[in-house]
Design a protein around this motif. Structure first.
Motif, PDB file in Angstrom:
ATOM      1  N   ARG A 179     -16.231 -18.696  32.333  1.00 57.37           N
ATOM      2  CA  ARG A 179     -17.016 -17.486  32.621  1.00 57.37           C
ATOM      3  C   ARG A 179     -16.106 -16.439  33.252  1.00 57.37           C
ATOM      4  NH1 ARG A 179     -22.052 -17.573  36.828  1.00 57.37           N
ATOM      5  NH2 ARG A 179     -20.330 -17.718  38.329  1.00 57.37           N
ATOM      6  N   TRP A 180     -16.079 -15.260  32.651  1.00 56.63           N
ATOM      7  CA  TRP A 180     -15.265 -14.134  33.136  1.00 56.63           C
ATOM      8  C   TRP A 180     -13.791 -14.520  33.257  1.00 56.63           C
ATOM      9  CZ3 TRP A 180     -19.842 -14.028  36.761  1.00 56.63           C
ATOM     10  CH2 TRP A 180     -20.810 -13.137  36.299  1.00 56.63           C
ATOM     11  N   VAL A 181     -13.246 -15.094  32.202  1.00 54.81           N
ATOM     12  CA  VAL A 181     -11.817 -15.418  32.199  1.00 54.81           C
ATOM     13  C   VAL A 181     -11.139 -14.824  30.962  1.00 54.81           C
ATOM     14  CG1 VAL A 181     -10.075 -17.242  32.402  1.00 54.81           C
ATOM     15  CG2 VAL A 181     -12.345 -17.603  33.402  1.00 54.81           C
TER      16      VAL A 181
ATOM     17  N   LEU B 242     -16.790 -13.274  44.572  1.00 54.91           N
ATOM     18  CA  LEU B 242     -17.127 -14.246  43.517  1.00 54.91           C
ATOM     19  C   LEU B 242     -18.356 -15.073  43.909  1.00 54.91           C
ATOM     20  CD1 LEU B 242     -13.606 -15.641  42.438  1.00 54.91           C
ATOM     21  CD2 LEU B 242     -15.015 -13.957  41.245  1.00 54.91           C
TER      22      LEU B 242
ATOM     23  N   PHE C 105      -9.680 -11.333  30.684  1.00 49.25           N
ATOM     24  CA  PHE C 105      -8.496 -10.953  31.465  1.00 49.25           C
ATOM     25  C   PHE C 105      -7.183 -11.347  30.782  1.00 49.25           C
ATOM     26  CE2 PHE C 105     -11.771 -11.470  34.777  1.00 49.25           C
ATOM     27  CZ  PHE C 105     -11.678 -10.240  35.384  1.00 49.25           C
ATOM     28  N   VAL C 106      -7.250 -12.211  29.762  1.00 48.76           N
ATOM     29  CA  VAL C 106      -5.987 -12.779  29.272  1.00 48.76           C
ATOM     30  C   VAL C 106      -5.387 -11.920  28.162  1.00 48.76           C
ATOM     31  CG1 VAL C 106      -6.756 -15.101  29.932  1.00 48.76           C
ATOM     32  CG2 VAL C 106      -6.947 -14.397  27.543  1.00 48.76           C
TER      33      VAL C 106
ATOM     34  N   GLU D  76      -7.382 -23.954  37.150  1.00 53.62           N
ATOM     35  CA  GLU D  76      -7.330 -22.681  37.890  1.00 53.62           C
ATOM     36  C   GLU D  76      -5.892 -22.392  38.319  1.00 53.62           C
ATOM     37  OE1 GLU D  76      -9.387 -20.084  38.822  1.00 53.62           O
ATOM     38  OE2 GLU D  76      -7.616 -19.400  39.900  1.00 53.62           O
ATOM     39  N   PRO D  77      -5.413 -21.163  38.052  1.00 51.33           N
ATOM     40  CA  PRO D  77      -4.038 -20.811  38.458  1.00 51.33           C
ATOM     41  C   PRO D  77      -3.871 -20.519  39.951  1.00 51.33           C
ATOM     42  CG  PRO D  77      -5.001 -19.052  37.105  1.00 51.33           C
ATOM     43  CD  PRO D  77      -6.018 -20.148  37.172  1.00 51.33           C
TER      44      PRO D  77
ATOM     45  N   TYR E 117      -3.019 -11.648  36.995  1.00 45.56           N
ATOM     46  CA  TYR E 117      -4.485 -11.626  37.021  1.00 45.56           C
ATOM     47  C   TYR E 117      -4.971 -10.356  37.727  1.00 45.56           C
ATOM     48  CZ  TYR E 117      -9.206 -12.806  38.438  1.00 45.56           C
ATOM     49  OH  TYR E 117     -10.549 -12.765  38.690  1.00 45.56           O
TER      50      TYR E 117
ATOM     51  N   THR F 134      -2.693 -22.315  34.016  1.00 47.19           N
ATOM     52  CA  THR F 134      -3.489 -21.435  33.152  1.00 47.19           C
ATOM     53  C   THR F 134      -3.878 -22.194  31.883  1.00 47.19           C
ATOM     54  OG1 THR F 134      -1.624 -20.586  31.878  1.00 47.19           O
ATOM     55  CG2 THR F 134      -2.136 -19.434  33.934  1.00 47.19           C
ATOM     56  N   ALA F 135      -4.900 -21.684  31.218  1.00 44.98           N
ATOM     57  CA  ALA F 135      -5.345 -22.307  29.970  1.00 44.98           C
ATOM     58  C   ALA F 135      -4.218 -22.305  28.939  1.00 44.98           C
ATOM     59  CB  ALA F 135      -6.550 -21.550  29.426  1.00 44.98           C
ATOM     60  N   GLU F 136      -3.409 -21.261  28.971  1.00 42.00           N
ATOM     61  CA  GLU F 136      -2.373 -21.107  27.947  1.00 42.00           C
ATOM     62  C   GLU F 136      -1.220 -22.078  28.154  1.00 42.00           C
ATOM     63  OE1 GLU F 136      -3.833 -18.822  29.780  1.00 42.00           O
ATOM     64  OE2 GLU F 136      -3.858 -16.833  28.873  1.00 42.00           O
TER      65      GLU F 136
ATOM     66  N   TYR G 273      -7.786 -20.786  45.592  1.00 40.13           N
ATOM     67  CA  TYR G 273      -9.130 -21.135  45.121  1.00 40.13           C
ATOM     68  C   TYR G 273      -9.270 -22.643  44.949  1.00 40.13           C
ATOM     69  CZ  TYR G 273     -10.148 -16.188  44.079  1.00 40.13           C
ATOM     70  OH  TYR G 273     -10.380 -14.824  44.161  1.00 40.13           O
TER      71      TYR G 273
ATOM     72  N   GLY H 182     -10.610 -21.477  34.567  1.00 42.70           N
ATOM     73  CA  GLY H 182     -10.667 -20.342  35.497  1.00 42.70           C
ATOM     74  C   GLY H 182     -11.817 -20.566  36.460  1.00 42.70           C
ATOM     75  N   SER H 183     -11.859 -21.770  37.006  1.00 48.50           N
ATOM     76  CA  SER H 183     -13.003 -22.197  37.838  1.00 48.50           C
ATOM     77  C   SER H 183     -13.101 -21.403  39.128  1.00 48.50           C
ATOM     78  CB  SER H 183     -12.860 -23.676  38.188  1.00 48.50           C
ATOM     79  OG  SER H 183     -11.657 -23.875  38.928  1.00 48.50           O
ATOM     80  N   GLY H 184     -12.004 -20.727  39.532  1.00 49.21           N
ATOM     81  CA  GLY H 184     -12.021 -20.103  40.861  1.00 49.21           C
ATOM     82  C   GLY H 184     -12.302 -21.176  41.896  1.00 49.21           C
TER      83      GLY H 184
HETATM   84  C1  LIG Z   1     -13.505 -13.374  37.733  1.00 52.55           C
HETATM   85  S1  LIG Z   1     -12.907 -14.928  38.211  1.00 52.55           S
HETATM   86  C2  LIG Z   1     -14.227 -16.004  37.644  1.00 52.55           C
HETATM   87  C3  LIG Z   1     -14.280 -17.330  38.357  1.00 52.55           C
HETATM   88  C4  LIG Z   1     -15.329 -18.296  37.855  1.00 52.55           C
HETATM   89  N1  LIG Z   1     -15.146 -18.578  36.444  1.00 52.55           N
HETATM   90  C5  LIG Z   1     -16.716 -17.773  38.094  1.00 52.55           C
HETATM   91  O1  LIG Z   1     -17.398 -17.433  37.138  1.00 52.55           O
HETATM   92  O2  LIG Z   1     -17.108 -17.716  39.280  1.00 52.55           O
HETATM   93  C6  LIG Z   1     -11.603 -15.289  37.034  1.00 52.55           C
HETATM   94  C7  LIG Z   1     -10.841 -16.556  37.344  1.00 52.55           C
HETATM   95  O3  LIG Z   1     -10.000 -16.869  36.232  1.00 52.55           O
HETATM   96  C8  LIG Z   1      -8.727 -17.279  36.717  1.00 52.55           C
HETATM   97  N2  LIG Z   1      -7.754 -17.020  35.630  1.00 52.55           N
HETATM   98  C9  LIG Z   1      -7.117 -15.856  35.354  1.00 52.55           C
HETATM   99  N3  LIG Z   1      -6.312 -16.003  34.280  1.00 52.55           N
HETATM  100  C10 LIG Z   1      -6.465 -17.290  33.852  1.00 52.55           C
HETATM  101  C11 LIG Z   1      -5.908 -18.046  32.773  1.00 52.55           C
HETATM  102  N4  LIG Z   1      -5.024 -17.501  31.931  1.00 52.55           N
HETATM  103  N5  LIG Z   1      -6.272 -19.352  32.631  1.00 52.55           N
HETATM  104  C12 LIG Z   1      -7.173 -19.897  33.501  1.00 52.55           C
HETATM  105  N6  LIG Z   1      -7.727 -19.211  34.532  1.00 52.55           N
HETATM  106  C13 LIG Z   1      -7.394 -17.933  34.701  1.00 52.55           C
HETATM  107  C14 LIG Z   1      -8.529 -16.463  37.980  1.00 52.55           C
HETATM  108  O4  LIG Z   1      -7.563 -17.022  38.847  1.00 52.55           O
HETATM  109  C15 LIG Z   1      -9.943 -16.468  38.560  1.00 52.55           C
HETATM  110  O5  LIG Z   1     -10.153 -17.560  39.406  1.00 52.55           O
END
Ligand SMILES: C[S@@+](CC[C@H](N)C(=O)[O-])C[C@H]1O[C@@H](n2cnc3c(N)ncnc32)[C@H](O)[C@@H]1O
Length: 270
Positions: free
Chosen positions: A117-119, A19, A122-123, A73-74, A7, A100-102, A78, A49-51
């Motif tokens: 949101r914002w996840v 965040l 990154f994947v 959440e990984p 990540y 992780t979602a995957e 968090y 990816g709830s953070g």
């Molecule tokens: C930028 S933060 C956003 C947190 C939250 N969604 C928000 O909007 O406040 C991204 C989050 O996605 C998580 N994340 C990263 N890769 C992920 C994956 N493959 N599946 C689920 N969560 C993931 C991270 O650990 C992190 O907590």
């Protein structure tokens, strides 16, 4: 440049506070999206990816005691902060999945709403990410994402080193295996997984150097310019010049900052 599937933004107390501030700046955008989705009391929601749970708390307000929220959440760090808040609030209808979602084991055809949101930017494999989530959504359920088309990032007047920041951040996202313009791919991916697009709304926030949106960007650049230098995406001299130009713009009362575009994207599973 090293490509990694870790990540990109990392996990730390500083990042958690970033965040939290980020949520305070963008909350009204997410709230308007949720209003349009007409989230009902009693819905079962998955926050992917709830953070530490900032959006999950808002979803919990909407679904009430009779609904259910699951944070996926990984990061254990968090998730622990998230759990502590739920205990304080006395909420018993919030569940947690560490993973992780995957790769996480998710119930089949279960959720009324899946939100991230914002996840997905990154994947490394957005298709797999969406496929797994769609199999956990009930028929007629809603999948809703908020993520970037990074274009939009600008601090006027242009002409200084900060003009290079858009390309630098793009390269930074790619170095982590993600896609800073992932929102452009979502409509066709929804089609692939039998999701009918019902909302595709771009948002851009703007303000002067002292505005909350400029402060949001400041907190990102404070940490992440260093990481871009460490990863070899920009040189130290380029990073220093971008930072100086950024600070000069913040002090300039004529300057105006534009955020990257964040797109609200929602669809219904057929
Ligand atoms: C930028 S933060 C956003 C947190 C939250 N969604 C928000 O909007 O406040 C991204 C989050 O996605 C998580 N994340 C990263 N890769 C992920 C994956 N493959 N599946 C689920 N969560 C993931 C991270 O650990 C992190 O907590």
């Amino acid at each position: 440049m090293k490509q990694s599937s870790e990540y990109l933004l990392g996990v730390s107390k500083t990042e958690l506070e970033r965040l939290r501030f980020q949520h305070s700046v963008w909350k009204s955008v997410t709230d308007r999206f949720f209003d349009r989705l007409n989230i009902q009391r009693g819905w079962k929601c998955l926050d992917v990816g709830s953070g530490p749970g900032f959006v999950s708390f808002d979803l919990r307000e909407r679904v009430g005691d009779e609904g259910e929220i699951t944070g996926l959440e990984p990061s254990e760090f968090y998730l622990e902060r998230f759990k502590e808040q739920c205990v304080k609030k006395g909420w018993t209808n919030v569940k947690f999945i560490h993973g992780t979602a995957e790769t996480a084991q998710l119930p089949e055809r279960y959720y009324d709403l899946i939100f991230a949101r914002w996840v997905i930017s990154f994947v490394p494999d957005p298709e797999r990410f969406l496929e797994r989530l769609c199999s956990a959504l009930r028929a007629g359920g809603v999948i809703a994402l908020q993520d970037y088309i990074y274009d939009g990032l600008n601090f006027f007047p242009r002409g200084g080193a900060f003009d290079g920041m858009l390309d630098a951040v793009r390269a930074y996202w790619y170095s982590g295996g993600g896609d800073p313009d992932v929102a452009a791919r979502i409509p066709s991916l929804f089609k692939k997984y039998d999701v009918r697009l019902i909302d595709y709304t771009p948002n851009c926030l703007a303000g002067d150097g002292s505005s909350p949106i400029a402060e949001w960007a400041h907190r990102f650049f404070t940490t992440h310019i260093h990481s871009m230098v460490e990863k070899g995406i920009i040189t130290k001299d380029q990073g220093d010049a971008m930072w100086e130009d950024w600070l000069a713009h913040r002090k300039n009362p004529q300057a105006i900052f534009f955020s990257p575009i964040v797109v609200d994207m929602a669809g219904i599973l057929l």
